[in-house]
Design a protein around this motif. Structure first.
Motif, PDB file in Angstrom:
ATOM      1  N   LEU A 192      35.172   1.293  29.116  1.00 56.63           N
ATOM      2  CA  LEU A 192      34.059   1.675  29.993  1.00 56.63           C
ATOM      3  C   LEU A 192      34.375   2.986  30.722  1.00 56.63           C
ATOM      4  N   ASN A 193      35.613   3.098  31.206  1.00 54.08           N
ATOM      5  CA  ASN A 193      35.997   4.314  31.936  1.00 54.08           C
ATOM      6  C   ASN A 193      35.950   5.561  31.058  1.00 54.08           C
ATOM      7  N   GLN A 194      36.034   5.369  29.736  1.00 52.43           N
ATOM      8  CA  GLN A 194      36.001   6.517  28.812  1.00 52.43           C
ATOM      9  C   GLN A 194      34.565   6.968  28.502  1.00 52.43           C
ATOM     10  N   GLN A 195      33.577   6.179  28.903  1.00 50.64           N
ATOM     11  CA  GLN A 195      32.188   6.515  28.558  1.00 50.64           C
ATOM     12  C   GLN A 195      31.757   7.804  29.266  1.00 50.64           C
ATOM     13  N   ASP A 196      30.991   8.625  28.543  1.00 54.03           N
ATOM     14  CA  ASP A 196      30.513   9.896  29.120  1.00 54.03           C
ATOM     15  C   ASP A 196      29.768   9.668  30.426  1.00 54.03           C
ATOM     16  N   TRP A 197      28.865   8.673  30.430  1.00 53.12           N
ATOM     17  CA  TRP A 197      28.026   8.483  31.616  1.00 53.12           C
ATOM     18  C   TRP A 197      28.855   8.068  32.824  1.00 53.12           C
ATOM     19  N   MET A 198      29.938   7.320  32.591  1.00 56.66           N
ATOM     20  CA  MET A 198      30.808   6.896  33.692  1.00 56.66           C
ATOM     21  C   MET A 198      31.521   8.112  34.276  1.00 56.66           C
ATOM     22  N   GLN A 199      31.976   8.988  33.388  1.00 57.67           N
ATOM     23  CA  GLN A 199      32.722  10.162  33.854  1.00 57.67           C
ATOM     24  C   GLN A 199      31.782  11.150  34.540  1.00 57.67           C
ATOM     25  N   ARG A 200      30.583  11.296  33.967  1.00 60.25           N
ATOM     26  CA  ARG A 200      29.606  12.224  34.548  1.00 60.25           C
ATOM     27  C   ARG A 200      29.254  11.784  35.984  1.00 60.25           C
ATOM     28  N   LEU A 201      29.113  10.477  36.173  1.00 66.31           N
ATOM     29  CA  LEU A 201      28.728   9.960  37.499  1.00 66.31           C
ATOM     30  C   LEU A 201      29.949   9.662  38.384  1.00 66.31           C
ATOM     31  N   GLN A 202      31.136   9.980  37.849  1.00 67.87           N
ATOM     32  CA  GLN A 202      32.406   9.747  38.565  1.00 67.87           C
ATOM     33  C   GLN A 202      32.520   8.290  39.047  1.00 67.87           C
ATOM     34  N   LEU A 203      32.193   7.391  38.135  1.00 70.20           N
ATOM     35  CA  LEU A 203      32.291   5.954  38.442  1.00 70.20           C
ATOM     36  C   LEU A 203      33.573   5.394  37.837  1.00 70.20           C
TER      37      LEU A 203
END
Ligand SMILES: C[S@@+](CC[C@H](N)C(=O)[O-])C[C@H]1O[C@@H](n2cnc3c(N)ncnc32)[C@H](O)[C@@H]1O
Length: 254
Positions: free
Chosen positions: A139-150
């Motif tokens: 999950l932490n590797q997902q683009d959307w997670m990184q983009r939203l800094q989650l």
């Protein structure tokens, strides 16, 4: 005992070190597919297609069960998804922080996380913790997670009966979804992922004690998910919300 029930399975996926380390962490044997015909354990862990998977004999030939990090069918894909449906109603409009004390496959935790709740997870089965850690890493590797800094929910290993009593800041809500003995016929039972969990871990016979500790430790409420035909875990709830074949019982702190 876990040693008789589970082995780590190395199927020739490159370096075997991570497989050996996983087997050592869990204290279970490492098996090689060459020995597949005389494997004695009913359950296996192996990395397939980049995911750690739990397999039983039926799933050995293909597939395997993994912590699914994708949104459910029909769920809004942008974060946070709307706080809608029976679970969101049970959590209540003012709830921000949730401790999921019975994380299992993490599906409820991840659903709450995607709706924008601040979720922390507790799980006592070391096998499920390995699967969850793998899923949360993906999950932490997902683009959307990184983009939203989650960041994926924090995961603690251990018995929630002990861990909840040590919380320094009470979460708004403690969420419980322990395993209830099945009343329906197996065919009418839940998904394969829940059947395998029951076969591997058995029922959670200490759920009354867990409920009592959760009620002490929660800031505002405890939400219990149960089959719709099960007795409420903590006696008459303050309110209840029904989903498909299940119920969320809410216990408000007075
Ligand atoms: C029915 S499953 C939960 C499924 C989960 N809600 C999901 O969405 O995947 C119950 C899980 O709670 C865990 N569990 C039960 N009692 C616990 C306790 N006292 N402390 C920590 N984990 C517990 C079990 O090991 C099992 O993995």
């Amino acid at each position: 005992m876990l040693t008789d029930k589970l082995a780590v399975l190395y199927e020739g996926q490159g370096d075997s070190l991570a497989f050996q380390q996983l087997a050592d962490r869990l204290g279970v044997p490492l098996r090689n597919t060459v020995q597949a015909d005389n494997l004695s354990e009913p359950f296996f862990l192996s990395w397939r297609n980049g995911c750690l998977k739990l397999l039983d004999r039926e799933l050995l030939r293909k597939g395997g069960l993994t912590v699914d990090i994708d949104p459910r069918n029909g769920e809004q894909r942008s974060w946070p998804a709307p706080k809608q449906g029976a679970l969101a109603q049970a959590l209540g409009r003012k709830t921000k922080t949730v401790v999921d004390a019975t994380t299992g496959w993490g599906q409820d935790s991840l659903f709450m996380f995607r709706m924008g709740y601040q979720v922390s997870c507790i799980e006592r089965s070391p096998v499920m913790v390995e699967l969850l850690a793998d899923g949360f890493h993906r999950l932490n590797q997902q683009d959307w997670m990184q983009r939203l800094q989650l960041s994926a929910p924090q995961l603690s290993t251990g018995n929630a009966i002990d861990l909840l009593a040590t919380l320094t800041t009470p979460p708004d809500c403690i969420y419980l979804d322990p395993m209830f003995p099945p009343k329906r016929k197996k065919s009418a039972l839940a998904k394969k992922s829940m059947v395998i969990l029951r076969d591997l871990l058995g029922d959670d016979t200490d759920k009354d004690q867990l409920f009592n500790v959760a009620l002490q430790a929660a800031g505002k409420r405890v939400v219990v998910k149960s089959p719709d035909d099960a007795e409420p875990l903590g006696g008459k709830p303050s309110e209840s919300f029904s989903g498909k074949l299940l119920r969320y019982d809410v216990y408000l702190k007075v």
